[in-house]
Design a protein around this motif. Structure first.
Motif: not given
Length: 91
Positions: A9-18, A70-88
């Motif tokens: 998640i940290a690597v993906a966050t840094m890549l999206v931020g860059a 905005l589309a990139e940030l929304v897509s990344f946020t949705q992928s994070l929320f979609d991965s929450l059940p798998r992570l939990l």
């Protein structure tokens, strides 16, 4: 949630931020470089000369790439929320 999940998640966050910051930063870099070349060629050493063109160029870059950012940030946020059940489930 394991250490590998956090690292992923940290690597993906840094890549999206860059990726999101690149258009604005590269625009400011290019305009600043061109203005400094102009100042060196004309011997004009006015510090405020580079500020206004840079500000205008960054505003134009934000207008042009804002929808994509905005589309990139929304897509990344949705992928994070979609991965929450798998992570939990792993806990």
């Amino acid at each position: 949630m394991s250490d590998a999940d956090v690292t992923e998640i940290a690597v993906a966050t840094m890549l999206v931020g860059a990726k999101v910051a690149a258009p604005v930063l590269l625009t400011a870099l290019l305009v600043g470089f061109l203005i400094s070349l102009f100042q060196a060629a004309t011997q004009i050493q006015e510090p405020t000369l580079s500020f206004v063109p840079k500000m205008i160029a960054v505003a134009i870059a934000l207008l042009v790439t804002g929808n994509w950012v905005l589309a990139e940030l929304v897509s990344f946020t949705q992928s994070l929320f979609d991965s929450l059940p798998r992570l939990l489930d792993r806990t």
